[in-house]
Design an enzyme around this catalytic site. Sequence first.
Site: not given
Length: 447
Positions: A93-94
């Site tokens: 998700f980064k």
Amino acid sequence: MLNGLARDGGLYVPVEWPELTTEQLRHLRGRPYTDVAFAVLKPFVGDCIDGDTLGAIIADAYAQFDHELVAPLVQTGPNEYLMELWHGPTLAFKDVAMQVLGRLYDHVLGKRGQRVTLIGATSGDTGSAAIEATRGREHADIFILHPHNRTSDVQRRQMTTVDAPNVHNIALEGTFDDCQNLVKAMFNDHAFRESVSMSGVNSINWARVMPQVVYYVWAALSLGAPSRSVAFAVPTGNFGDIYAGYAARQMGLPITKLVIASNINDILTRAMQTGDHTLGDVHPTMSPSMDIQVSSNFERLLFDLYDRDGGAVAALMEQLAQTGAFTIDPARVAKAQELFAAERVDEAQTLDVIKRVYDRSAHYIVDPHTAVGVGAARREHPAEPQVPMVVLSTAHPAKFPDAVEKAIGHRPALPDKLADLYEREERFEVLPNDLNAVISYIKQQLA
Ligand SMILES: *Cc1c(COP(=O)(O)O)cnc(C)c1O
């Protein structure tokens, strides 16, 4: 964005929260992810960047994702959903925030005619997301230190196979803590820091929190907001992701509950359940991106729990530095508990969740971080079964094949875009755990 950390050691927060009105939320229902992103980011950006440029940055950032919806929802139970946040270049998700941050940096530095050197330490996911966001950009070089032979193969290869002249990987003969200590030492070496215009890529940068607010709004709209409320469960390490959910709620999104999901490194669970914020040892787990004791973004929540009294928060932080602990007073814990719940999910339970989801949801595979989120959600959800519970799915299972194999007996395949990861050529420099060696390597590469 350019400063990262405030000069007095504190973190930046907005003076006031921009409001998402009911009317605005209604208007955004059914719109593409990029439209929701524009509406959420614009009030934070103000006039610093004109609307067309911001729109182009958002469009370009999310064109790098391989799912048209950017963050699709998958149903895994009655009123239980997973939000897949790993369709970006590095499968975690980064990317959602990093892809925007890299472009914001490039735009702002270009306008100022400046160039920076980003230097960071990684145990896995942050390094590859930062490298992907910086590769080929005009105004930044990036150096990422990882502990030699101590990351997973997939994680290392995602960093070392990027072929761009401004990307530099250092494999340090030491641990992740050694890497982080060297980065800190470089930050504190003011002559060096200034000579290369050093900047950081850590998760406390406000410009990393901001794009994460968007997917909370996106998920809630997809499930019926503003007419319906939603709850979220968030696998938590540095408290950045879940703090973005808190921000969404402060902006007016109808969120009933935010569930902090932690692995056996459970300082946040203890703090939220009893007020006891005592540092322990870091235990390695199957969900390594959550193997953290000091959750840097938690300070931002404390600031609000202490009625935005910066002095009170500074005193707690000072106490933490001196004694390794502080206690949140009971009235403030009670206030936090109105919105937050916290659950610890151990290693055996994590494996059990991966297996259960696989068996009961048409062989759907969750990664171990997401499994911690699902485990926590399932303990909290019965309290309000009529409210949709969204678990943030933070990584693709192929990033953590060992844990998945342990749970279901086989390894998940890498998605097509990374299918040849093991054939790509790796580039990295092995350096001793020595500040001068690292500094001279960086200077030599920049020259
Ligand atoms: C970074 C990370 C987390 C934790 O996110 P925080 O913002 O640090 O709480 C969870 N899962 C994965 C896969 C991550 O990479």
